[in-house]
Design a protein around this motif. Structure first.
Motif, PDB file in Angstrom:
ATOM      1  N   GLY A   5      -5.526   7.798   0.546  1.00 18.63           N
ATOM      2  CA  GLY A   5      -4.231   7.597  -0.080  1.00 18.63           C
ATOM      3  C   GLY A   5      -3.617   6.271   0.307  1.00 18.63           C
ATOM      4  O   GLY A   5      -4.279   5.358   0.784  1.00 18.63           O
ATOM      5  N   ASP A   6      -2.317   6.201   0.123  1.00 15.32           N
ATOM      6  CA  ASP A   6      -1.633   4.943   0.382  1.00 15.32           C
ATOM      7  C   ASP A   6      -1.421   4.740   1.879  1.00 15.32           C
ATOM      8  O   ASP A   6      -1.752   5.597   2.701  1.00 15.32           O
ATOM      9  CB  ASP A   6      -0.336   4.849  -0.423  1.00 15.32           C
ATOM     10  CG  ASP A   6       0.754   5.809   0.022  1.00 15.32           C
ATOM     11  OD1 ASP A   6       0.807   6.189   1.209  1.00 15.32           O
ATOM     12  OD2 ASP A   6       1.590   6.166  -0.832  1.00 15.32           O
ATOM     13  N   VAL A   7      -0.865   3.593   2.224  1.00 14.96           N
ATOM     14  CA  VAL A   7      -0.715   3.221   3.621  1.00 14.96           C
ATOM     15  C   VAL A   7       0.168   4.197   4.391  1.00 14.96           C
ATOM     16  O   VAL A   7      -0.104   4.523   5.547  1.00 14.96           O
ATOM     17  CB  VAL A   7      -0.203   1.762   3.749  1.00 14.96           C
ATOM     18  CG1 VAL A   7       1.238   1.619   3.250  1.00 14.96           C
ATOM     19  CG2 VAL A   7      -0.351   1.257   5.169  1.00 14.96           C
ATOM     20  N   VAL A   8       1.206   4.704   3.760  1.00 14.10           N
ATOM     21  CA  VAL A   8       2.101   5.651   4.436  1.00 14.10           C
ATOM     22  C   VAL A   8       1.358   6.952   4.720  1.00 14.10           C
ATOM     23  O   VAL A   8       1.437   7.496   5.834  1.00 14.10           O
ATOM     24  CB  VAL A   8       3.378   5.893   3.605  1.00 14.10           C
ATOM     25  CG1 VAL A   8       4.216   7.017   4.198  1.00 14.10           C
ATOM     26  CG2 VAL A   8       4.196   4.605   3.492  1.00 14.10           C
ATOM     27  N   GLN A   9       0.613   7.453   3.764  1.00 17.08           N
ATOM     28  CA  GLN A   9      -0.168   8.683   3.970  1.00 17.08           C
ATOM     29  C   GLN A   9      -1.211   8.485   5.073  1.00 17.08           C
ATOM     30  O   GLN A   9      -1.381   9.342   5.942  1.00 17.08           O
ATOM     31  CB  GLN A   9      -0.855   9.106   2.670  1.00 17.08           C
ATOM     32  CG  GLN A   9       0.098   9.534   1.590  1.00 17.08           C
ATOM     33  CD  GLN A   9      -0.578   9.607   0.228  1.00 17.08           C
ATOM     34  OE1 GLN A   9      -1.489   8.829  -0.078  1.00 17.08           O
ATOM     35  NE2 GLN A   9      -0.126  10.533  -0.602  1.00 17.08           N
ATOM     36  N   GLU A  10      -1.911   7.367   5.037  1.00 11.48           N
ATOM     37  CA  GLU A  10      -2.954   7.085   6.020  1.00 11.48           C
ATOM     38  C   GLU A  10      -2.384   7.028   7.430  1.00 11.48           C
ATOM     39  O   GLU A  10      -2.904   7.663   8.351  1.00 11.48           O
ATOM     40  CB  GLU A  10      -3.654   5.762   5.686  1.00 11.48           C
ATOM     41  CG  GLU A  10      -4.746   5.383   6.647  1.00 11.48           C
ATOM     42  CD  GLU A  10      -5.955   6.290   6.608  1.00 11.48           C
ATOM     43  OE1 GLU A  10      -6.696   6.316   7.610  1.00 11.48           O
ATOM     44  OE2 GLU A  10      -6.186   6.964   5.590  1.00 11.48           O
ATOM     45  N   LEU A  11      -1.320   6.278   7.607  1.00  8.03           N
ATOM     46  CA  LEU A  11      -0.760   6.110   8.946  1.00  8.03           C
ATOM     47  C   LEU A  11      -0.062   7.378   9.438  1.00  8.03           C
ATOM     48  O   LEU A  11      -0.095   7.684  10.631  1.00  8.03           O
ATOM     49  CB  LEU A  11       0.173   4.900   8.980  1.00  8.03           C
ATOM     50  CG  LEU A  11      -0.529   3.559   8.709  1.00  8.03           C
ATOM     51  CD1 LEU A  11       0.492   2.431   8.616  1.00  8.03           C
ATOM     52  CD2 LEU A  11      -1.590   3.261   9.761  1.00  8.03           C
ATOM     53  N   THR A  12       0.530   8.129   8.528  1.00  5.08           N
ATOM     54  CA  THR A  12       1.141   9.407   8.909  1.00  5.08           C
ATOM     55  C   THR A  12       0.067  10.391   9.365  1.00  5.08           C
ATOM     56  O   THR A  12       0.269  11.141  10.329  1.00  5.08           O
ATOM     57  CB  THR A  12       1.980   9.978   7.749  1.00  5.08           C
ATOM     58  OG1 THR A  12       3.000   9.019   7.412  1.00  5.08           O
ATOM     59  CG2 THR A  12       2.629  11.290   8.120  1.00  5.08           C
ATOM     60  N   THR A  13      -1.071  10.395   8.707  1.00  4.22           N
ATOM     61  CA  THR A  13      -2.189  11.233   9.146  1.00  4.22           C
ATOM     62  C   THR A  13      -2.618  10.843  10.559  1.00  4.22           C
ATOM     63  O   THR A  13      -2.842  11.707  11.411  1.00  4.22           O
ATOM     64  CB  THR A  13      -3.380  11.113   8.170  1.00  4.22           C
ATOM     65  OG1 THR A  13      -2.962  11.595   6.894  1.00  4.22           O
ATOM     66  CG2 THR A  13      -4.582  11.913   8.652  1.00  4.22           C
ATOM     67  N   ASP A  14      -2.707   9.546  10.809  1.00  2.00           N
ATOM     68  CA  ASP A  14      -3.023   9.085  12.166  1.00  2.00           C
ATOM     69  C   ASP A  14      -2.003   9.617  13.166  1.00  2.00           C
ATOM     70  O   ASP A  14      -2.363  10.060  14.263  1.00  2.00           O
ATOM     71  CB  ASP A  14      -3.016   7.554  12.241  1.00  2.00           C
ATOM     72  CG  ASP A  14      -4.193   6.890  11.585  1.00  2.00           C
ATOM     73  OD1 ASP A  14      -5.129   7.588  11.142  1.00  2.00           O
ATOM     74  OD2 ASP A  14      -4.176   5.637  11.512  1.00  2.00           O
TER      75      ASP A  14
END
Length: 185
Positions: A5-14
């Protein structure tokens, strides 16, 4: 929530993965060597995440947000404090007298940083960028995490172009060291 997904989704998953690793550390008995193994995994995740943010997220913040330079500088300063703690913890064993105190300090720093990103930075970026730009940033962050270092390097550059030039080489050396030592498995 998985990666993608987008950068917000990726970093939130992290961020959620880091939360889970902190919880696992807290559930493990003090002095148990499993705490050190979990901390090594946490370190790998935090360093890869931070480097990817410094390579791509913060330059986008500088470009697209009003006051972006100050916001990015503040986030990078947070990373520097976390990286110093990770470096201090790197050579310590789980039964070291300062291990638990430093892990608590690390969690406090990381939790504060994550909360700030998720409540302030990410919504601002989502409002300022097109979905296509956010998706592109997400892909760049995923690529950066694959080549990023896995160990703290507090003296390394934290902004482009230096980070984009040096991080892949440091990452290669770190992954080789991890492979030989079994760290992160």
């Amino acid at each position: 929530m998985g990666h993608g997904g987008d950068v917000v989704q990726e970093l939130t998953t992290d961020h959620r993965e880091v939360d889970e690793l902190f919880q696992q550390i807290e559930k493990t008995a003090p002095g148990n060597s499993e705490r050190k193994r979990l901390l090594d995994q946490l370190t790998i995740e935090l360093v890869r995440h931070s480097v990817a943010e410094e390579m791509y997220l913060y330059p986008a913040v500088r470009e697209h947000l009003a006051g972006g330079d100050n916001l990015a500088d503040r986030e990078i300063a947070d990373h520097a404090r976390v990286e110093e703690l990770l470096k201090d913890l790197e050579e310590r064993t789980a039964d070291d007298k300062d291990f638990d105190r430093l892990v608590i300090k690390l969690k406090t720093e990381v939790t504060s940083h994550v909360q700030d990103e998720e409540t302030n930075l990410f919504p601002q970026l989502a409002n300022a960028c097109s979905q296509s730009a956010l998706n592109d940033l997400g892909e760049k962050v995923r690529t950066a995490k694959r080549i990023a270092p896995t160990r703290p390097h507090p003296g390394a550059p934290s902004t482009p172009p230096g980070i984009r030039l040096l991080a892949p080489g440091a990452g290669l050396v770190d992954r080789a060291r991890d492979f030989v030592s079994g760290r992160g498995r």
